[in-house]
Write a protein that holds these residues in place. Structure first.
Motif, PDB file in Angstrom:
ATOM      1  N   LYS A 258      -3.489  -5.806 -41.939  1.00 57.13           N
ATOM      2  CA  LYS A 258      -2.360  -4.944 -42.302  1.00 57.13           C
ATOM      3  C   LYS A 258      -2.823  -3.588 -42.813  1.00 57.13           C
ATOM      4  CE  LYS A 258       0.923  -8.688 -43.010  1.00 57.13           C
ATOM      5  NZ  LYS A 258       1.883  -9.353 -43.906  1.00 57.13           N
ATOM      6  N   TYR A 261      -3.501  -1.651 -39.694  1.00 56.37           N
ATOM      7  CA  TYR A 261      -2.231  -1.103 -39.190  1.00 56.37           C
ATOM      8  C   TYR A 261      -1.916   0.216 -39.890  1.00 56.37           C
ATOM      9  CZ  TYR A 261      -0.986  -5.804 -37.345  1.00 56.37           C
ATOM     10  OH  TYR A 261      -0.944  -6.988 -36.674  1.00 56.37           O
ATOM     11  N   ALA A 262      -2.108   0.241 -41.209  1.00 55.83           N
ATOM     12  CA  ALA A 262      -1.779   1.447 -41.990  1.00 55.83           C
ATOM     13  C   ALA A 262      -2.652   2.628 -41.574  1.00 55.83           C
ATOM     14  CB  ALA A 262      -1.938   1.165 -43.482  1.00 55.83           C
ATOM     15  N   ASN A 265      -1.279   3.932 -38.318  1.00 50.68           N
ATOM     16  CA  ASN A 265      -0.056   4.710 -38.517  1.00 50.68           C
ATOM     17  C   ASN A 265      -0.352   6.103 -39.057  1.00 50.68           C
ATOM     18  OD1 ASN A 265       1.273   2.426 -37.696  1.00 50.68           O
ATOM     19  ND2 ASN A 265       2.314   2.049 -39.639  1.00 50.68           N
ATOM     20  N   VAL A 275       2.930  -3.084 -43.030  1.00 53.75           N
ATOM     21  CA  VAL A 275       1.574  -2.603 -43.283  1.00 53.75           C
ATOM     22  C   VAL A 275       1.237  -2.724 -44.770  1.00 53.75           C
ATOM     23  CG1 VAL A 275       1.743  -0.992 -41.368  1.00 53.75           C
ATOM     24  CG2 VAL A 275       2.253  -0.206 -43.687  1.00 53.75           C
ATOM     25  N   ASP A 277      -1.389  -0.436 -47.314  1.00 54.92           N
ATOM     26  CA  ASP A 277      -2.335   0.680 -47.354  1.00 54.92           C
ATOM     27  C   ASP A 277      -3.196   0.695 -48.603  1.00 54.92           C
ATOM     28  OD1 ASP A 277      -0.535   1.412 -49.286  1.00 54.92           O
ATOM     29  OD2 ASP A 277       0.028   3.319 -48.358  1.00 54.92           O
TER      30      ASP A 277
END
Length: 406
Positions: A258, A261-262, A265, A275, A277
């Motif tokens: 996750k 993913y951040a 993005n 997500v 971060d």
């Protein structure tokens, strides 16, 4: 701490991979960005996104075109070789490489140092003989290794897997839980060549596990991250996400995913949901210093041993015995690795004289260590009492704890 040029490189890499444009409010240092992206193995993709009005772009055009042309020729040659192996009854499953390059806006700009294929174990000798007849210099597997190497002046390095992972990666990092048993997928690489690769679900798990393996071992570059994120985006509506998260929840890697993913993005123009971060700066700082496969992360040579001992349920004595029996090479090959292994580890060994010089340098270092029996023991055995947990290792362990991996 992330440098400005490293972050600029990330934005350019994301734009280049997607075929988009990026606008900077500040003046970028293209010389620094080039050096960083070369270290990360992504310069060709980064170059495509550099604004045309950048005054330094033109001076790199010739070398860019040469490297991309060489990559295209190398890939074409390798696809021909795979077809020849298939004709001889050796089924080849391509791992990553050109199957992932298809997801980039400019596939020929995704340049890799080798091509990985998976074959059936009982075809190993046949494959070695066939490749030798096709002009490759074949280097047999070391003891407990899961692949052999074959090098060719035109085709580059071919890494032929008999198993997906080394025993420690399979047993400790992945807890022996990953099975790739689904029917292979046929993929059209370029309108002319068809190759077998992993099914979509197996591919999603493999790409993630591949990133994790390198991330934990020494560190991992941004190309491996982009490969993973582009794959998950491309096949997202066909991936069995329930199976995917059951696997990585159980292995305790979901928080890491996750955070990836951040990063996607923020820098690559991705649009992942759910997500986290919290650790992206720590991950990217590690990536910034490490390069393509973590080669620049000095001081963490023993991190893998420290981490895997904490990750496993084995006692220290059991762990030391296990790791000692799983060394990837005989003692001779640990001292004198094959030429292709030396190249992959970053040594410049263009010919036999250079290889001999590197061997002499290794022997000189060893002779110095012989002065201290403890130092020799640390090199020839796995004794966790001899592993010094320095500040670099402590920093990485803290990152792993924050990611809830350990």
């Amino acid at each position: 701490m992330l440098t400005q040029s490293f972050e600029d490189m990330l934005y350019l890499f994301g734009a280049g991979a997607r075929g988009e444009k990026v606008h900077f409010e500040h003046e970028i240092n293209l010389d620094e960005i080039r050096n960083i992206s070369l270290n990360q193995g992504v310069w060709q993709t980064v170059y495509t996104a550099v604004p045309d009005d950048n005054s330094d772009k033109s001076k790199y055009k010739a070398s860019f075109l040469k490297s991309v042309t060489n990559n295209m020729m190398r890939n074409e040659f390798t696809l021909h070789i795979i077809e020849e192996l298939e004709k001889q009854g050796i089924s080849c499953c391509m791992l990553k490489g050109m199957t992932i390059a298809k997801l980039y806006k400019e596939p020929s700009c995704r340049v890799s140092g080798d091509v990985d294929i998976l074959i059936e174990a009982d075809k190993e000798k046949s494959a070695m003989n066939a490749l030798a007849q096709l002009g490759y210099k074949v280097e047999p597997r070391g003891r407990n290794s899961h692949h052999f190497l074959a090098g060719h002046p035109r085709g580059g390095l071919l890494e032929v897997h008999i198993e997906m992972y080394s025993d420690p990666t399979r047993d400790i990092l992945l807890s022996g839980k990953l099975k790739y048993e689904e029917e292979r997928m046929i993929l059209d690489i370029d309108g002319k060549h068809l190759v077998k690769t992993l099914s979509i679900d197996d591919g999603a798990v493999y790409m993630t596990a591949h990133y994790i393996k390198h991330f934990i071992s020494k560190g991992v570059g941004v190309r491996q991250l982009m490969d993973l994120l582009l794959y998950l985006e491309e096949y997202g509506d066909r991936i069995n996400w329930k199976r995917y998260y059951e696997i990585f929840d159980d292995l305790k890697y979901t928080k890491l995913i996750k955070n990836l993913y951040a990063i996607g993005n923020k820098y690559f123009g991705a649009k992942f949901e759910d997500v986290n971060d919290e650790c992206i700066e720590a991950i990217l700082t590690d990536t910034q210093s490490g390069g393509t496969f973590g080669g620049g992360n000095e001081g963490i040579e023993k991190f893998y041993e420290v981490f895997t001992q904490r990750k496993t349920d084995m006692s220290r004595e059991e762990y030391e015995k296990y790791m000692y029996t799983k060394k990837n090479a005989t003692m001779f090959r640990r001292l004198f690795p094959y030429r292709e292994v030396m190249k992959k580890n970053g040594y410049k060994v263009r010919n036999t004289p250079e290889l001999l010089i590197r061997y002499i340098q290794r022997l000189w270092k060893l002779s110095i260590m012989i002065i201290s029996k403890k130092e020799v023991k640390k090199r020839l055995t796995y004794n966790m009492n001899d592993v010094a947990v320095n500040d670099e290792i402590k920093t990485r362990l803290k990152m792993m704890e924050d990611l809830e991996i350990i």
